[in-house]
Design an enzyme around this catalytic site. Structure first.
Site, PDB file in Angstrom:
ATOM      1  CD  GLU A  92      -1.082  -0.594   3.651  1.00 36.99           C
ATOM      2  OE1 GLU A  92      -2.016  -1.376   3.416  1.00 36.99           O
ATOM      3  OE2 GLU A  92      -0.831  -0.135   4.761  1.00 36.99           O
ATOM      4  CB  CYS A 105       3.436   7.383   2.990  1.00 38.70           C
ATOM      5  SG  CYS A 105       4.121   6.272   4.164  1.00 38.70           S
ATOM      6  CB  CYS A 112       8.506  -5.121   8.001  1.00 38.29           C
ATOM      7  SG  CYS A 112      10.028  -4.414   8.659  1.00 38.29           S
ATOM      8  CB  CYS A 116       8.282  -2.252  15.279  1.00 41.04           C
ATOM      9  SG  CYS A 116       9.891  -1.895  14.554  1.00 41.04           S
ATOM     10  CB  CYS A 119       4.700  -1.712  13.229  1.00 35.78           C
ATOM     11  SG  CYS A 119       4.710  -1.754  11.435  1.00 35.78           S
ATOM     12  CB  SER A 190      11.483   6.595   7.625  1.00 39.74           C
ATOM     13  OG  SER A 190      11.274   6.276   8.981  1.00 39.74           O
ATOM     14  CG  HIS A 214       9.109   4.655  17.482  1.00 41.87           C
ATOM     15  ND1 HIS A 214       8.465   5.788  17.020  1.00 41.87           N
ATOM     16  CD2 HIS A 214       9.426   3.937  16.377  1.00 41.87           C
ATOM     17  CE1 HIS A 214       8.384   5.730  15.687  1.00 41.87           C
ATOM     18  NE2 HIS A 214       8.971   4.634  15.279  1.00 41.87           N
ATOM     19  CB  CYS A 331       2.936   1.839   8.649  1.00 40.81           C
ATOM     20  SG  CYS A 331       3.994   0.459   8.629  1.00 40.81           S
TER      21      CYS A 331
HETATM   22  S1  SF4 Z   1       7.774   0.132  12.065  1.00 40.20           S
HETATM   23 FE1  SF4 Z   1       8.867  -0.028  10.121  1.00 40.20          FE
HETATM   24  S2  SF4 Z   1      10.676  -1.269  10.670  1.00 40.20           S
HETATM   25 FE2  SF4 Z   1       9.209  -1.587  12.329  1.00 40.20          FE
HETATM   26  S3  SF4 Z   1       8.056  -3.434  11.733  1.00 40.20           S
HETATM   27 FE3  SF4 Z   1       6.917  -1.633  10.965  1.00 40.20          FE
HETATM   28  S4  SF4 Z   1       7.608  -1.401   8.854  1.00 40.20           S
HETATM   29 FE4  SF4 Z   1       9.128  -2.692   9.913  1.00 40.20          FE
END
Ligand code: SF4
Length: 344
Positions: A92, A105, A112, A116, A119, A190, A214, A331
């Site tokens: 996306e 973005c 990923c 994190c 996320c 980023s 963070h 995200c």
């Molecule tokens: S914040 Fe960024 S680096 Fe961390 S899991 Fe999500 S996409 Fe990956």
């Protein structure tokens, strides 16, 4: 014959490819202009190319690397695009209007690997890296609908520096005056802090750098971002201090505020100490809540207090409101929902 995705090529690579199929090198510039300035949907629109060359392109190449499968618009004007890749995965991109800027973005990976805890993309796990064509085509496809994109940020799905080579090549196309012709001041990468690649980026590209921080100490950051075990804060901040920043540029530190987790005055004070000696600005982002994430947004007053502590220490600090929460614009949220629907 294998299909060639032309958006995988930087201009010098396209010149070599064009030559390899018997055309003159200058044709590559023409193709670049058609692809990135005119944003053609078909080679048939390129009337200055010979008919034979067009037929060759039609049968041997693929112009688009993505298929737009869903578009949503939030009440605040944020637009979210869900794209399908040729192997069935989805990614996306989010267009954020913030007049006079229109920031897109973009994603760099499917899922990923960094996991994190706040996320949604991290909760999907890692599927694969995006190709150069899949990265740049996010921009081309959104530009076809909205002529003006002013800024690009690699803050979508994935850790861009874990897909370094493709991201770097995609940025060459974005920066190329014959290609997308963006200024390096308008592109931001980023990262969660992959130090070797970050050092490489500093040497190889003048674009803006943002660090997903963070947390202001190792204990909390490791809990929220497992990558901190490999690259702890002391090393990350040293790499930031040594980063070859052009004059007047600063490193942006992204700090998602989570209720009762990282939003206390003590955290703000530790952050001030951590940023000492770095040309920094801080973006405070109140968490966009999601059913898959065990964290919540702090009350407004705590966000303002946090900002005030940083500002009193003369740290340039903005509160970036979460955009498009009614369309799951944080995200990975739309792709996560799509994956769940697809699996159901
Ligand atoms: S914040 Fe960024 S680096 Fe961390 S899991 Fe999500 S996409 Fe990956």
């Amino acid at each position: 014959m294998q299909t060639v995705f032309v958006k995988n090529f930087t201009l010098p690579e396209l010149e070599n490819w064009v030559e390899s199929i018997g055309e003159r090198r200058f044709r590559a510039r023409q193709l670049f202009r058609h692809i990135y300035a005119r944003r053609v949907r078909s080679w048939q629109e390129c009337s200055d190319l010979s008919k034979m060359f067009r037929v060759q392109l039609e049968f041997g190449t693929q112009l688009d690397a993505l298929t737009l499968i869903e578009k949503r618009e939030a009440e605040d004007g944020t637009k979210k695009y869900l794209f399908e890749l040729h192997d069935g995965h989805s990614i996306e991109s989010v267009l954020i209007p913030d007049p006079p800027r229109q920031t897109l973005c973009i994603s760099s990976q499917v899922g990923c690997a960094l996991g994190c805890k706040f996320c949604v993309t991290g909760s999907l796990g890692f599927k694969r890296n995006l190709s150069v064509a899949e990265i740049v085509d996010q921009i081309c496809q959104v530009q076809r609908e909205h002529a003006r994109i002013t800024n690009l940020v690699f803050m979508g799905m994935g850790e861009p520096l874990a897909n370094y080579d493709s991201v770097q090549k995609a940025m060459q196309i974005m920066l190329d005056p014959n290609g997308m012709a963006f200024s390096h001041r308008r592109i931001t990468v980023s990262t969660a802090g992959l130090i070797p690649q970050l050092q490489r980026l500093g040497k190889e590209s003048p674009v803006n750098l943002a660090i997903s921080l963070h947390a202001p100490d190792d204990e909390l950051r490791t809990r929220l971002m497992p990558i901190n075990t490999k690259y702890p804060l002391a090393q990350l901040m040293e790499a930031c201090r040594e980063y070859p920043l052009p004059p007047r540029k600063r490193i942006t530190f992204e700090y998602i505020l989570m209720d009762g987790i990282n939003d206390e005055p003590t955290h703000a004070r530790k952050l001030i100490t951590l940023l000492h000696g770095v040309r920094a600005k801080v973006n405070l982002i109140p968490l966009n809540p999601h059913p898959d994430i065990p964290y919540f947004q702090p009350p407004e007053q705590r966000i303002l207090d946090f900002q005030e502590i940083l500002q009193n220490a003369r740290i340039n600090t903005l509160i970036r409101q979460s955009r498009g929460s009614d369309i799951r614009a944080a995200c990975g949220q739309l792709a996560a929902q799509y994956c769940r629907t697809a699996k159901a």
